[in-house]
Motif scaffolding. Sequence first.
Motif, PDB file in Angstrom:
ATOM      1  N   UNK A 103      55.606  15.262   2.541  1.00 30.24           N
ATOM      2  CA  UNK A 103      55.223  16.219   1.576  1.00 30.24           C
ATOM      3  C   UNK A 103      54.113  17.311   2.133  1.00 30.24           C
ATOM      4  N   UNK A 104      53.767  16.980   3.303  1.00 31.39           N
ATOM      5  CA  UNK A 104      53.011  17.911   4.145  1.00 31.39           C
ATOM      6  C   UNK A 104      53.251  17.762   5.642  1.00 31.39           C
ATOM      7  N   UNK A 105      53.072  18.823   6.278  1.00 37.93           N
ATOM      8  CA  UNK A 105      52.870  18.717   7.875  1.00 37.93           C
ATOM      9  C   UNK A 105      51.681  19.591   8.211  1.00 37.93           C
ATOM     10  N   UNK A 106      50.856  19.157   9.436  1.00 32.85           N
ATOM     11  CA  UNK A 106      49.379  19.566   9.845  1.00 32.85           C
ATOM     12  C   UNK A 106      49.394  19.925  11.195  1.00 32.85           C
ATOM     13  N   UNK A 107      48.588  20.881  11.627  1.00 33.85           N
ATOM     14  CA  UNK A 107      48.170  21.214  13.018  1.00 33.85           C
ATOM     15  C   UNK A 107      46.818  21.485  12.862  1.00 33.85           C
ATOM     16  N   UNK A 108      45.969  21.196  13.946  1.00 35.22           N
ATOM     17  CA  UNK A 108      44.446  21.460  14.166  1.00 35.22           C
ATOM     18  C   UNK A 108      44.290  22.053  15.345  1.00 35.22           C
TER      19      UNK A 108
ATOM     20  N   UNK B 209      41.633  12.284   5.492  1.00 37.32           N
ATOM     21  CA  UNK B 209      41.800  12.869   4.298  1.00 37.32           C
ATOM     22  C   UNK B 209      42.950  12.539   3.376  1.00 37.32           C
ATOM     23  N   UNK B 210      42.997  12.345   2.147  1.00 39.34           N
ATOM     24  CA  UNK B 210      44.138  12.058   1.190  1.00 39.34           C
ATOM     25  C   UNK B 210      44.635  13.342   0.593  1.00 39.34           C
ATOM     26  N   UNK B 211      45.874  13.850   1.003  1.00 37.70           N
ATOM     27  CA  UNK B 211      46.374  15.045   0.353  1.00 37.70           C
ATOM     28  C   UNK B 211      47.450  14.849  -0.703  1.00 37.70           C
ATOM     29  N   UNK B 212      47.310  15.317  -1.624  1.00 35.00           N
ATOM     30  CA  UNK B 212      48.397  15.283  -2.854  1.00 35.00           C
ATOM     31  C   UNK B 212      49.004  16.811  -3.225  1.00 35.00           C
TER      32      UNK B 212
ATOM     33  N   UNK C  66      54.513  11.242  -8.639  1.00 36.67           N
ATOM     34  CA  UNK C  66      53.665  10.447  -9.534  1.00 36.67           C
ATOM     35  C   UNK C  66      52.200  10.126  -8.902  1.00 36.67           C
ATOM     36  N   UNK C  67      51.482  11.266  -8.307  1.00 38.90           N
ATOM     37  CA  UNK C  67      50.519  11.211  -7.769  1.00 38.90           C
ATOM     38  C   UNK C  67      50.072  10.711  -6.416  1.00 38.90           C
ATOM     39  N   UNK C  68      51.522  10.512  -5.570  1.00 44.86           N
ATOM     40  CA  UNK C  68      51.258   9.844  -4.289  1.00 44.86           C
ATOM     41  C   UNK C  68      50.617  10.949  -3.438  1.00 44.86           C
ATOM     42  N   UNK C  69      49.976  10.286  -2.177  1.00 43.79           N
ATOM     43  CA  UNK C  69      49.397  11.239  -1.382  1.00 43.79           C
ATOM     44  C   UNK C  69      49.726  10.843  -0.022  1.00 43.79           C
ATOM     45  N   UNK C  70      49.525  12.056   0.928  1.00 40.06           N
ATOM     46  CA  UNK C  70      49.561  11.572   2.456  1.00 40.06           C
ATOM     47  C   UNK C  70      48.543  11.596   2.811  1.00 40.06           C
ATOM     48  N   UNK C  71      48.381  10.411   4.025  1.00 35.89           N
ATOM     49  CA  UNK C  71      47.007  10.485   4.793  1.00 35.89           C
ATOM     50  C   UNK C  71      47.067  11.373   5.652  1.00 35.89           C
TER      51      UNK C  71
END
Length: 461
Positions: free
Chosen positions: A86-91, A100-103, A263-268
């Motif tokens: 559901x997401x990709x991240x760069x920092x 962090x939990x991201x929905x 259903x409200x799942x999150x990515x960590x």
Amino acid sequence: MAGISSLGAQSGLDLEGIVNATIEAERVPKVNRLNRQESQLSVELSFIGELKSVMSDFKDAAAKLADVDQYNKNKTTVTQPESGDIISVSSDGDAAPGSFEVEVVNMAKGSRATSSAGAFTDAEQVISSQSGSLTFSAGDKSFTVDIAADATLDDIRKQVNDADDNFGVTFNIINTGSEARLVATSSETGAGNDIEITNTNADFDALSTVANAGGAGGMSIAAEDQSTDALIRVDGIDATSPDNTFEDVIQGSTITVEGESQNGETATMRIAEDNSAVRKNIDGFVKAYNNVMGLLGQAGAEGAQFQGDATVRSIENQMRRFLSEEAGGLSMFNAGFGIDDENKLQQENTLTSVSEVAKERFGDFEKLFAGENGLASRIEDYVNTYTSFGGSLQTRTDSLNNRLDRVDDQREQLNQRLEQLENRLRQKYSGLDSLLGQLQSTSNRLDQQLSGLPGFGGNKE
């Protein structure tokens, strides 16, 4: 250098051997001396070249530790929900460590406009007998398409889709069997960025969201087809973006939405300091330091060719001094470096280790190498005095090459002198060979004549 004819042919003496022995007696000691000189110079030249190489590598290894960017790196990992990514991240370096939990509540989307029922019979329907234009806009973007007279619905579809300045509008025709429905979609996302289609010919009202005279056109956007922002929920806190990219919602990080949560799942999402580049460059620095000291130690060992060499001693001393020089409140020794029993640099000493110091005083560790007047810049300046153009090692290399050239010149001069000596000896011994040959011939004639006289072994009658 050999003569045309062999000496001694007339006299029977080994004059050829005498000439060759004389030449060899003159040549061998001088050639051996030149060979020794050439060998010593070649060994020294090879050593200087290798020393320049390992010192340059040492400078490069220090320069890598001077790169401030490597000290501010973070590593971000994402654990996706079971339903899919559901997401990709760069920092970047501004991101602080954390979890962090991201929905993804919903993704940003563009708008969709649909023509009115019964507006078009089929794709080949001619729209107008007169020319005109359609202008498409969404947000701050727009483009215009000029439509020729007698263009069909399909002609217009192709023209819009192929427009060079089209910012992301697509016309599609859906044939239901009883009519054709025109669907316009826009890639411009974000709330309030719905597609708007205007015209300069009232015949094109059925293709527009705004009629030529004002008011609603024949294309309309249902509530569920309006453009929307993306909405994510980070640890229960909502954040929106007009597109599917969220910059600095978590400071120093960019989150890109790839799909919606089920259903409200999150990515960590986990952010941690990444010192792997620093550790790798420390390993390279230690290896480069030991390569320099190993070469110097071998070359200057007792009985070696460079024992007592001033350059070897000077570089060894300065390399050791680097270990105790301070920068940013640290020296290499109190930064955890040490010397083992074989005089090799290692990443620990009796008091601490590099990993412990880097963990507890990472900022000071950075200053040691990368700070103003840090160790890396000092190493670069020092190595350049030896390896750069005009440096002492380059000067010594030039001198050695000149001396090797002189050895070649001496070889050529020796060969010329030996050739001249051989010519003189051959001239000298050629005369002797001729004289002795004549004497031998005279002696033989006398023997023959005397042998014919009574009492000399001839006739006694």
